[in-house]
Structures are given as structure tokens and as C-alpha cells.
Design an enzyme around this catalytic site. Structure first.
Site: not given
Ligand code: SAM
Length: 270
Positions: A30, A61, A85, A103, A134, A152
């Protein structure tokens, strides 16, 4: 004037004036941006979607983390899905539990450590295990059981879409202990009611107790929703936890569930 606009739906969005761009990078998964806004402070965006702002990240959070942890009577192990984050890790550590974060994008973590800093050092806490993969694949192959699983993740697009699927909810249910509690962020009830509907119907297929609660998050355009699935404990009843927090306490725990009445009106749930 440089601006950043996120559309929460086809018809409604939010615009930030960008005072300074702190980071723009393109990871394997991304586009990662951190910019400064006079009112919200540092803002993290992934693929054009606001993830957190310095001003109000504590609301999201604290409520995503403390509600399920307080609902569980004696949590010892927490799995955080997404959350690169570090905001949820920061809050979970206050409960003296073991924390594992899965993550998908290592670069989110490094960008946040260097340019965002809301984790307050939690991303470097030696007791936290961070796995970069994943999260659904991780859960499928995982032999461990957790007391609390907390999602999250980004909105259900791209890599995060599967984290809102029935298969995922079933797998999360199976990876929880017999008294385990699951929570997922479920989008803006006003602007993304389908996200909430999907999370609600998916969790309801497996968890005997399912509740919705909400929190105000100004940078997400108002109200944000959360769906909590529980195997045994009533999520509306917090145990007597007093964690240091800016917003969360037993009173706000109760208010969050009461305000879900508003969500039901917006989303048209019974
Ligand atoms: N608070 C947030 C929101 O706006 O919804 C979420 C924040 S957090 C940074 C979201 C994280 O989920 C991202 O860093 C992203 O890389 C991670 N993410 C997305 N798909 C994922 C997956 N399949 N497995 C693990 N992490 C994932």
C-alpha cells in the site's frame, strides 16, 4: 494549498489541509503517508484512507482495546491483527498481558516508528512479539489459543477484505480459549453501514454473545463502530479494571454500548 481528502462513502468525505508532508512511501502492499495538519497533528494514511491522527487516536485505540480486555475476567494473552501503528499494543500492555501482533506490512511499522510515534515505544517493547504476515494465514496455521483477539485492520478492501469474511470469524472463534473475547472495528455506522452489517452477521454465526458499541472519533467523521463477540462473558459488563487512560473508564464502557442505540437507528438494525 496542499490538501488530503478521504471519501468515506460515494457522497461524503473529509478534507485536511496538509501543513507538512512527513513521509510518503509505497510498500509492497500500500501507499503509506504521514502528514501534519494544524488541528489533528500528525496523520497516518494508507492507500488514501486515514488510519489515525495524533489528536484523537486515543479514542479509537482505548475503546478498541480496553472494552474487550475489561469484558474478559482474567485475560492473559492478546492477539492483535493489523495495528501496525502500535496504538493497540500501547493500550494492551497496560493490562499486563502477553501481546502478539500480526501485521502484513513491515513498512507500516517502520514508517510509524520513524514518523508517527503514537506507540510511545510499545512497538519496541521486548515483551511484544511482532509477526509480519497475512493475519488470516497466521490464524489458520496457528496452534496457540488466545484470551482476546482484537482486529485493528484497514477497511474491508484489498488485503483486509478477508478479515471481514465468515471464514475468518470462524477461524478466530476457534483460536480463542473457551471464555475468549473477539473484537473488530466495523466502520462508520453513518457512512459505511454495510461494513457494520457484515461484521455483525459474520460474528453472529459463531459467537453466542454479540454486541455493538461505538466511540466518537472526529478524524473518522464522527461515530465509529465496533463489534464484539464473546464465548462466555457479557461484554457490556466490565470487570473492575482501572487502567490509566484518557477516555476509557467503566462509565465510558457503559456509554459505548448505550450509544449503540444510535447506530441501530442509522443502520436500521432491530
Ligand atoms: N485504525 C485503523 C483504521 O483506520 O481502520 C486501522 C489501523 S492499522 C494501521 C491497520 C493495519 O492493518 C495496516 O497497517 C495494514 O497493513 C494491516 N492489515 C491489512 N490487512 C491485513 C492482513 N490481511 N493481515 C495483517 N494485517 C493487515
Amino acid at each position: 494549498m496542499l490538501t488530503f481528502t478521504e471519501f468515506m462513502s460515494e457522497s461524503v468525505g473529509i478534507t485536511f489541509k496538509v501543513a507538512k508532508v512527513l513521509c510518503t512511501s509505497e510498500s509492497k502492499y500500500q501507499k503509506i503517508e504521514v502528514f501534519e495538519n494544524e488541528a489533528f497533528g500528525k496523520v497516518l494514511a494508507l492507500d488514501g484512507k486515514i488510519q489515525a491522527s495524533e489528536l484523537d487516536e486515543f479514542l479509537y485505540h482505548e475503546m478498541l482495546t480496553h472494552v474487550p480486555l475489561a469484558a474478559h475476567r482474567s485475560p492473559k494473552s492478546v492477539l492483535i491483527i493489523g495495528g501496525g501503528d502500535g496504538g493497540c499494543i500501547r493500550e494492551a500492555l497496560k493490562h499486563g498481558v502477553s501481546v502478539k501482533l500480526v501485521e502484513i506490512d513491515e513498512e507500516v511499522v517502520s514508517v510509524c516508528k520513524e514518523n508517527f510515534g503514537i506507540d510511545g515505544g510499545a512497538l519496541d517493547d521486548a515483551s511484544v512479539e511482532i509477526v509480519f504476515m497475512d493475519a488470516f494465514d497466521f490464524l489458520k496455521g496457528c496452534e496457540e489459543r488466545f484470551d482476546v483477539i482484537l482486529v485493528d485492520a484497514t477497511d474491508p478492501i484489498g488485503e483486509a477484505e478477508k478479515l471481514f469474511s465468515e471464514d475468518f470469524y470462524r477461524t478466530a472463534f476457534e483460536r480463542l480459549n473457551d471464555d475468549g473475547v473477539f473484537v473488530t472495528q466495523s466502520g462508520s455506522p453513518v457512512h459505511q453501514p454495510d461494513v457494520l452489517r457484515k461484521a455483525l452477521s459474520g460474528t453472529s454465526k459463531f459467537f453466542p454473545i454479540v454486541r455493538i458499541y461505538v466511540a466518537p472519533v472526529p478524524s473518522y467523521l464522527g461515530l465509529w463502530s465496533f463489534v464484539v463477540g464473546s464465548k462466555k462473558y457479557e461484554p457490556e459488563t466490565p470487570r473492575n479494571v482501572s487502567v490509566p487512560a484518557k477516555f476509557y473508564d467503566e462509565e465510558m464502557h457503559a456509554v459505548a454500548f448505550k450509544l449503540a442505540k444510535l447506530v441501530k437507528i442509522f443502520v436500521g438494525l432491530d
